[in-house]
Design a protein around this motif. Structure first.
Motif, PDB file in Angstrom:
ATOM      1  N   UNK A  32       0.824  -1.243   0.043  1.00 21.39           N
ATOM      2  CA  UNK A  32       0.049   0.000   0.050  1.00 21.39           C
ATOM      3  C   UNK A  32       0.789   1.261   0.045  1.00 21.39           C
ATOM      4  N   UNK A  33       2.005   1.373   0.811  1.00 24.62           N
ATOM      5  CA  UNK A  33       2.752   2.346   0.939  1.00 24.62           C
ATOM      6  C   UNK A  33       3.532   2.535  -0.652  1.00 24.62           C
ATOM      7  N   UNK A  34       3.731   1.551  -1.061  1.00 22.45           N
ATOM      8  CA  UNK A  34       4.567   1.557  -2.412  1.00 22.45           C
ATOM      9  C   UNK A  34       3.738   2.164  -3.240  1.00 22.45           C
ATOM     10  N   UNK A  35       2.343   1.759  -3.333  1.00 21.76           N
ATOM     11  CA  UNK A  35       1.459   2.154  -4.591  1.00 21.76           C
ATOM     12  C   UNK A  35       1.065   3.539  -4.289  1.00 21.76           C
ATOM     13  N   UNK A  36       1.250   4.057  -2.870  1.00 21.89           N
ATOM     14  CA  UNK A  36       0.805   5.557  -2.534  1.00 21.89           C
ATOM     15  C   UNK A  36       1.939   6.504  -3.126  1.00 21.89           C
ATOM     16  N   UNK A  37       3.038   5.964  -2.659  1.00 18.27           N
ATOM     17  CA  UNK A  37       4.425   6.660  -3.023  1.00 18.27           C
ATOM     18  C   UNK A  37       4.579   6.636  -4.672  1.00 18.27           C
ATOM     19  N   UNK A  38       3.918   5.620  -5.514  1.00 19.53           N
ATOM     20  CA  UNK A  38       4.171   5.661  -6.949  1.00 19.53           C
ATOM     21  C   UNK A  38       3.004   6.718  -7.346  1.00 19.53           C
TER      22      UNK A  38
END
Length: 186
Positions: free
Chosen positions: A8-14
């Motif tokens: 979820x964090x990776x998706x948000x940062x993307x």
């Protein structure tokens, strides 16, 4: 919610990277009328970076060849602009870096998951990381020193005056940080 906190964090940062690059591209597109070719190249770079950063998972196999072709054309455009001065070398490096990331993304299954083989490609990634880290530090320093010392402290917050030159530098700095983030995820 489904999925792990790290995904979820990776998706948000993307998605934040997509937003940063798209806003930078839009600002550069707005500047095209007055600045011509350099601003057009920066707009293409901003929108292309935004498209490259979109987290599509395993879908979007069409994206890598299309982005590779777009950035090859941007590299040719940057070569053409080199006639006007050395500043455009950065545009050429940026375009070729995007071609490299598109090729790595196409062969490795996706951005951030590139399976690079051999010692040459990680060396190139490291060299590009050093280049963009230096570019970001230098750009940030120029942006800070361009503002100069602030007004004398008085009651209430001081008004902020941003010049178009500072906005251009901030836009370039944002795209440099975006490029650095994308290279770090390789």
């Amino acid at each position: 919610m489904h999925g792990s906190a790290s995904s979820l964090s990776a998706s948000l940062s993307s998605w934040l990277l997509v937003l940063l690059c798209a806003v930078s591209g839009a600002y550069c597109l707005r500047r095209v009328r007055g600045w011509g070719g350099a601003a057009a190249g920066e707009a293409v770079m901003g929108f292309g970076m935004a498209l490259m950063a979109v987290p599509l998972g395993d879908g979007g196999a069409w994206r890598w060849p299309v982005l590779g072709a777009v950035f090859c054309a941007a590299a040719v455009h940057a070569l053409w602009l080199l006639r006007g001065g050395a500043h455009h070398v950065h545009h050429l490096v940026g375009s070729l870096t995007m071609v490299y990331m598109a090729a790595a993304g196409g062969s490795g299954g996706g951005h951030g998951q590139a399976h690079v083989q051999g010692a040459g490609l990680p060396l190139l990634t490291g060299a590009l990381l050093l280049y963009y880290a230096g570019y970001v530090v230098l750009g940030g320093t120029r942006l800070i020193t361009a503002a100069g010392p602030g007004p004398a402290a008085g009651p209430g917050p001081a008004p902020v005056h941003v010049t178009s030159t500072e906005l251009v530098r901030a836009c370039r700095l944002a795209m440099g940080m975006g490029m650095l983030a994308m290279l770090l995820s390789m």
